[in-house]
Enzyme design. Structure first.
Site, mmCIF file in Angstrom:
data_model
loop_
_atom_site.group_PDB
_atom_site.id
_atom_site.type_symbol
_atom_site.label_atom_id
_atom_site.label_comp_id
_atom_site.label_asym_id
_atom_site.label_seq_id
_atom_site.Cartn_x
_atom_site.Cartn_y
_atom_site.Cartn_z
ATOM 1 N N ALA A 67 0.859 -1.198 0.000
ATOM 2 C CA ALA A 67 0.000 0.000 0.000
ATOM 3 C C ALA A 67 0.884 1.233 0.000
ATOM 4 O O ALA A 67 2.022 1.186 0.468
ATOM 5 C CB ALA A 67 -0.878 -0.022 1.244
ATOM 6 N N GLY A 125 0.862 -5.116 0.992
ATOM 7 C CA GLY A 125 -0.258 -5.231 0.061
ATOM 8 C C GLY A 125 0.157 -5.849 -1.265
ATOM 9 O O GLY A 125 -0.659 -6.475 -1.950
ATOM 10 N N GLU A 132 0.018 -9.427 -0.681
ATOM 11 C CA GLU A 132 -1.395 -9.813 -0.582
ATOM 12 C C GLU A 132 -2.035 -9.871 -1.977
ATOM 13 O O GLU A 132 -2.819 -10.767 -2.269
ATOM 14 C CB GLU A 132 -2.134 -8.826 0.327
ATOM 15 C CG GLU A 132 -1.700 -8.977 1.779
ATOM 16 C CD GLU A 132 -2.230 -7.875 2.680
ATOM 17 O OE1 GLU A 132 -1.916 -6.698 2.403
ATOM 18 O OE2 GLU A 132 -2.938 -8.172 3.643
ATOM 19 N N GLU A 160 3.956 -5.150 7.515
ATOM 20 C CA GLU A 160 3.007 -4.190 8.104
ATOM 21 C C GLU A 160 3.247 -3.976 9.593
ATOM 22 O O GLU A 160 3.108 -2.871 10.106
ATOM 23 C CB GLU A 160 1.563 -4.662 7.877
ATOM 24 C CG GLU A 160 1.039 -4.456 6.465
ATOM 25 C CD GLU A 160 1.374 -5.600 5.526
ATOM 26 O OE1 GLU A 160 2.291 -6.396 5.831
ATOM 27 O OE2 GLU A 160 0.726 -5.693 4.465
HETATM 28 C C1 3H9 Z 1 0.433 -2.270 3.411
HETATM 29 O O1 3H9 Z 1 0.758 -2.782 2.386
HETATM 30 C C2 3H9 Z 1 -0.918 -2.402 4.042
HETATM 31 C C3 3H9 Z 1 -1.756 -3.503 3.444
HETATM 32 O O2 3H9 Z 1 -1.495 -4.731 4.074
HETATM 33 C C4 3H9 Z 1 -3.217 -3.283 3.701
HETATM 34 C C5 3H9 Z 1 -3.881 -2.145 3.095
HETATM 35 C C6 3H9 Z 1 -5.383 -2.181 3.220
HETATM 36 N N1 3H9 Z 1 4.543 3.505 0.130
HETATM 37 O O3 3H9 Z 1 13.324 2.255 0.972
HETATM 38 P P1 3H9 Z 1 13.741 2.957 -0.250
HETATM 39 C C7 3H9 Z 1 9.303 5.074 -0.954
HETATM 40 S S1 3H9 Z 1 1.515 -1.294 4.278
HETATM 41 C C8 3H9 Z 1 4.996 4.728 -0.157
HETATM 42 O O4 3H9 Z 1 14.736 4.043 -0.124
HETATM 43 P P2 3H9 Z 1 14.887 0.535 -1.246
HETATM 44 C C9 3H9 Z 1 10.298 5.505 0.096
HETATM 45 O O5 3H9 Z 1 9.731 6.366 1.026
HETATM 46 C C10 3H9 Z 1 2.965 -1.236 3.274
HETATM 47 N N2 3H9 Z 1 6.308 5.004 -0.407
HETATM 48 O O6 3H9 Z 1 14.192 1.952 -1.395
HETATM 49 C C11 3H9 Z 1 11.353 6.170 -0.761
HETATM 50 O O7 3H9 Z 1 10.868 7.454 -1.083
HETATM 51 P P3 3H9 Z 1 11.872 8.687 -1.270
HETATM 52 C C12 3H9 Z 1 3.765 -2.472 3.399
HETATM 53 C C13 3H9 Z 1 7.167 3.986 -0.345
HETATM 54 O O8 3H9 Z 1 15.114 0.072 -2.626
HETATM 55 C C14 3H9 Z 1 11.346 5.333 -2.035
HETATM 56 O O9 3H9 Z 1 10.096 4.667 -2.052
HETATM 57 N N3 3H9 Z 1 5.011 -2.331 2.662
HETATM 58 C C15 3H9 Z 1 6.760 2.689 -0.049
HETATM 59 O O10 3H9 Z 1 16.036 0.612 -0.318
HETATM 60 C C16 3H9 Z 1 12.450 4.309 -2.084
HETATM 61 O O11 3H9 Z 1 12.408 3.541 -0.897
HETATM 62 C C17 3H9 Z 1 6.167 -1.972 3.252
HETATM 63 O O12 3H9 Z 1 6.224 -1.814 4.448
HETATM 64 C C18 3H9 Z 1 5.374 2.458 0.189
HETATM 65 N N4 3H9 Z 1 4.887 1.234 0.467
HETATM 66 O O13 3H9 Z 1 13.814 -0.405 -0.541
HETATM 67 C C19 3H9 Z 1 7.352 -1.812 2.363
HETATM 68 N N5 3H9 Z 1 7.842 1.893 -0.055
HETATM 69 O O14 3H9 Z 1 12.767 8.316 -2.397
HETATM 70 C C20 3H9 Z 1 8.038 -0.504 2.648
HETATM 71 C C21 3H9 Z 1 8.894 2.673 -0.365
HETATM 72 O O15 3H9 Z 1 10.980 9.855 -1.513
HETATM 73 N N6 3H9 Z 1 9.159 -0.272 1.758
HETATM 74 N N7 3H9 Z 1 8.484 3.930 -0.537
HETATM 75 O O16 3H9 Z 1 12.615 8.773 0.048
HETATM 76 C C22 3H9 Z 1 10.348 -0.853 1.923
HETATM 77 O O17 3H9 Z 1 10.567 -1.676 2.792
HETATM 78 C C23 3H9 Z 1 11.451 -0.442 0.997
HETATM 79 O O18 3H9 Z 1 11.140 0.831 0.522
HETATM 80 C C24 3H9 Z 1 11.651 -1.391 -0.199
HETATM 81 C C25 3H9 Z 1 12.623 -0.739 -1.201
HETATM 82 C C26 3H9 Z 1 12.238 -2.702 0.304
HETATM 83 C C27 3H9 Z 1 10.348 -1.642 -0.919
#
Ligand code: 3H9
Length: 721
Positions: A61, A100, A103, A123
């Site tokens: 998400a 998500g 999911e 999450e």
């Molecule tokens: C969810 O899914 C809820 C659902 O179960 C239910 C819903 C009903 N959203 O980390 P990075 C941005 S909750 C928005 O430096 P990497 C991040 O802020 C979500 N933005 O890259 C950054 O922005 P900026 C569950 C996001 O390659 C840029 O992307 N998912 C999101 O080192 C690059 O990120 C998570 O918890 C996001 N979901 O790592 C995953 N993700 O450049 C969270 C990233 O402006 N994300 N951004 O600073 C991560 O763990 C890492 O970002 C990921 C990439 C491993 C994906």
């Protein structure tokens, strides 16, 4: 936000296109819903493949959307249409499928993963739970124990592990999308019912209650006071005991409770704060996106004490060749053995071979003439460090960067004795350096932007969370620590016990209270620093009033504890007693109680009952107050940087967001009012005096800010308009 193509004449290929991680923002959800409708209604389409652009399936998400009201189609009905359709849908997972995104894949009928992909439900680390069916579907697919572990820890797993667990149907070294297209064609005509995860029965272990109870105990111990993992366990119980639709309802109710909690806001703030900290900026205007780092292939570390050894390991394990220097043969040999042992254990744990061939050990600084960067980690003594820097200046080639691992000394004074002050910076690691994630990169007034960019980038390469800070005594972390420690000892004087203060801080969320932590770190270090700075010991002017130093309140109790040879865990006695030296089980010590009573009666202090609220307010508000001063002095660029330092270097509880975020959650007006109250009661403690302007400015910014809440709260701390 999603591209729709018809390929191989009968497969609809839906590509999520929302860089950088293809998060499921409102337009993406819209696009998936429309694309699925189109695919299901087009008679030419016999199967569907869903993938993500740029080799990244989906990061979940869009967390930024959490701060505002839900816009666009809710996620669950969009995903339900995928599962309910009568055409096979295959998820082609490259890069990552998280939250998500994972999911979404669980709603598809088949999952193909590229061998380097990572999957997970993180999450819980954001203070919520997988609320698009993750808690109900994963247990049905892989059973309770494995699902529970993944959901409550948020651990990312490899494609291979996902295959073993039965999450994915195939792992490929080739392009996952190509493989999925072939796979989809073969799936046409096969029955879809068994592939719909919602229709599966959760394999329920006979010892379900015991299993969930053990998991509950474990999370309570590991993350006391944190709500999300407990809610995850409740949701997984629902998957085992309820029909799918009821379980989904339960999941949604639990999510609603978590979603609106301060803990979720704090944890999501931490996620963005960590990323913001990487975007460093200097008063000169140089910043992360306009300064090029140098590549560091070789480095040297001077001093093989605890810090130096950890730094050598951190460098070598990311492939940088390291020359380690000591001043005596015996110390060198001892250091060599320790480093090799640490590297071998580390490599074994990670299942790789130890990079011992990258190491060289020497007694001579002359061997450093060709290295790209030096990190000095000798004893914390300015005269000694200056000698080392003068020597390095002579020996190293003109372009070598010279860094110091000082924990608070003047980096510019060291730069001043070299022939290249622009190539000098601080790299302040935290102990043990190969374990602790934080790195303070200290920018002296003469450090060039290239030097800072290189130190920040090297920190990132070493897996550290690097934060750029200014050059002032103690930098950011240790500068804030002093008033925090002072408050704890003042509270002892006034009537509290170490146990009471520690318990209040542990109930707040710290893994260890201030006194237990000090016993672990060793009390003699601080004692030596206090002696060197003339606060205690024979050099103190006898005309000084007994509980005053340099015109302000001073508590000599920590010195008195050290004078008795009580240096903490390593001596078996400190603020607590231990069964033997090195033991970790802290027990209250009546001798400390006696010491406090004698002390109070000597100075005529009437002990009073001190509430936990006062302990928390005085210890933590003073941290934020010093944080405001640091922002005013320009020693940190943003409140997020301060919070990240406290989260990663000082174990501030993550679900509280960091000292600055916590203060803004309490309400800056309230913090200001309490600080004024305490400062009136203790006018000889300057750290309790609030910078009123900073609080009122920040409060105004908070009220007028239209940005999402976590960002607004963060901004408000800095008083930015
Ligand atoms: C969810 O899914 C809820 C659902 O179960 C239910 C819903 C009903 N959203 O980390 P990075 C941005 S909750 C928005 O430096 P990497 C991040 O802020 C979500 N933005 O890259 C950054 O922005 P900026 C569950 C996001 O390659 C840029 O992307 N998912 C999101 O080192 C690059 O990120 C998570 O918890 C996001 N979901 O790592 C995953 N993700 O450049 C969270 C990233 O402006 N994300 N951004 O600073 C991560 O763990 C890492 O970002 C990921 C990439 C491993 C994906």
């Amino acid at each position: 936000m999603a591209r729709y193509e018809l390929v191989k004449r009968s497969v609809a290929l839906i590509t999520l296109t929302n860089p950088p991680v293809n998060a499921l923002s409102s337009p993406v959800r819209h696009a998936i819903a429309n694309s699925m409708e189109r695919a299901l209604s087009d008679p030419k389409v016999r199967a569907v493949v869903i993938c993500g652009e740029n080799g990244r399936f989906c990061g979940g998400a869009d967390i930024r959307e959490f701060a505002g009201p839900l816009r666009g189609p809710p996620l669950i009905p969009v995903l339900e249409a995928i599962e309910a359709g009568d055409k096979p849908v295959v998820a082609a997972i490259e890069g990552m499928a998280l939250g998500g995104g994972f999911e979404l894949a669980l709603f598809c009928h088949y999952r193909i993963a590229q061998s380097k992909a990572r999957l997970g439900l993180p999450e819980v680390t954001l203070g919520i739970l997988p609320a698009a069916g993750g808690t109900q579907r994963l247990p049905r697919l892989i059973g309770i124990p494995a699902a529970l572990e993944m959901i409550t820890t948020g651990r990312h797993i490899s494609a291979q592990e996902a295959l073993k667990l039965g999450i994915v149907d195939q792992v490929t070294d080739q392009n996952a999308c190509e493989t999925a297209l072939e796979f989809a064609l073969k799936a046409v005509g096969k029955p879809l019912s068994p592939r719909r995860v919602s229709t599966l029965t959760t394999p329920c272990p006979p010892d379900l209650d015991a299993l969930l109870e053990a998991a509950t105990m474990q999370v309570k111990k590991k993350t006391p006071g944190v709500m999300a993992p407990l809610a995850c366990i409740q949701a997984v119980r629902a998957a085992a005991t309820m029909p799918y639709s009821k379980g989904m309802k339960q999941e949604s109710e639990l999510m609603a409770t978590l979603f609106n909690s301060g803990q979720a806001r704090a944890l999501q703030y931490c996620f963005f704060a960590q990323r913001t900290a990487g975007k460093w900026t200097l008063p000169s205007g140089a910043q992360w996106n306009n300064s090029k780092p140098r590549e560091i292939r070789s480095a040297a570390v001077i001093g093989l004490g605890t810090m130096g050894r950890g730094i050598v390991v951190s460098l070598a394990r990311v492939g940088i060749s390291v020359i380690a220097v000591e001043s005596e043969k015996k110390l060198l040999e001892n250091g060599r053995q320790m480093v090799i042992g640490m590297l071998e254990r580390d490599a074994k744990r990670r299942g790789v071979s130890a990079s011992l061939n990258l190491l060289k050990f020497t007694l001579s600084l002359q061997d450093l003439k060709d290295v790209d960067l030096v990190i000095e980690a000798v004893f914390e003594d300015m005269a000694l460090k200056k000698r080392v820097f003068q020597e390095l200046s002579k020996v190293c080639r003109p372009g070598t960067l010279l860094c110091t691992n000082t924990s608070g000394l003047d980096v510019d004074a060291l730069a001043g004795v070299t022939d290249r002050p622009h190539l000098v910076a601080g790299m302040h690691f935290f102990s043990p350096a190969h374990v602790m994630k934080l790195l303070e990169v200290v920018c002296g007034p003469r450090s060039s932007s290239e030097t800072i960019a290189t130190a920040m980038s090297l920190g990132k390469k070493m897996g550290k969370v690097s934060v750029a800070v200014g050059n002032c005594p103690g930098f950011v972390g240790n500068r804030m620590l002093k008033p925090y420690l002072d408050q704890a000892t003042f509270l002892l004087e006034e009537g509290a016990t170490p146990e009471q203060i520690d318990k209040a801080l542990e109930d707040f969320g710290f893994a260890m209270g201030v006194f237990r932590m000090s016993d672990l770190a060793g009390l003699d270090v601080g004692w030596r620093v206090r002696k060197e700075s003339g606060l205690t010991g024979p050099d103190v002017d006898p005309k000084n009033p007994p509980r005053k130093r340099q015109g302000r309140r001073y508590c000599p109790i920590p010195d008195m504890v050290c004078e008795q040879g009580r240096f903490g865990q390593k001596t078996g006695r400190g603020w607590y007693k231990y069964d033997k030296p090195g033991d970790t089980n802290a027990k209250p010590d009546p001798l400390i109680q006696n010491l406090l009573e004698t002390y109070r009666s000597r100075y005529g202090i009437q002990p009073r009952n001190i509430s936990d609220q006062e302990i928390i307010e005085r210890c933590l508000f003073v941290l934020a107050n010093e944080g405001f001063r640091i922002l005013e002095d320009g020693m940190a660029a943003r409140p997020e940087d301060i919070d990240v330092i406290y989260l990663f270097g000082y174990a501030f509880p993550r679900h509280r967001g960091g000292p600055m975020f916590y203060a803004s959650m309490v309400g800056l007006e309230r913090v200001l009012e309490r600080l004024e109250h305490y400062h009136q009661a203790h006018p000889d403690v300057p750290h309790l005096e609030p910078i009123t302007m900073a609080y009122t400015g920040a409060q105004k910014a908070l009220k007028s800010d239209k940005l999402d809440e976590a960002q607004a709260l963060a901004k408000s701390c800095a008083g930015r308009p």
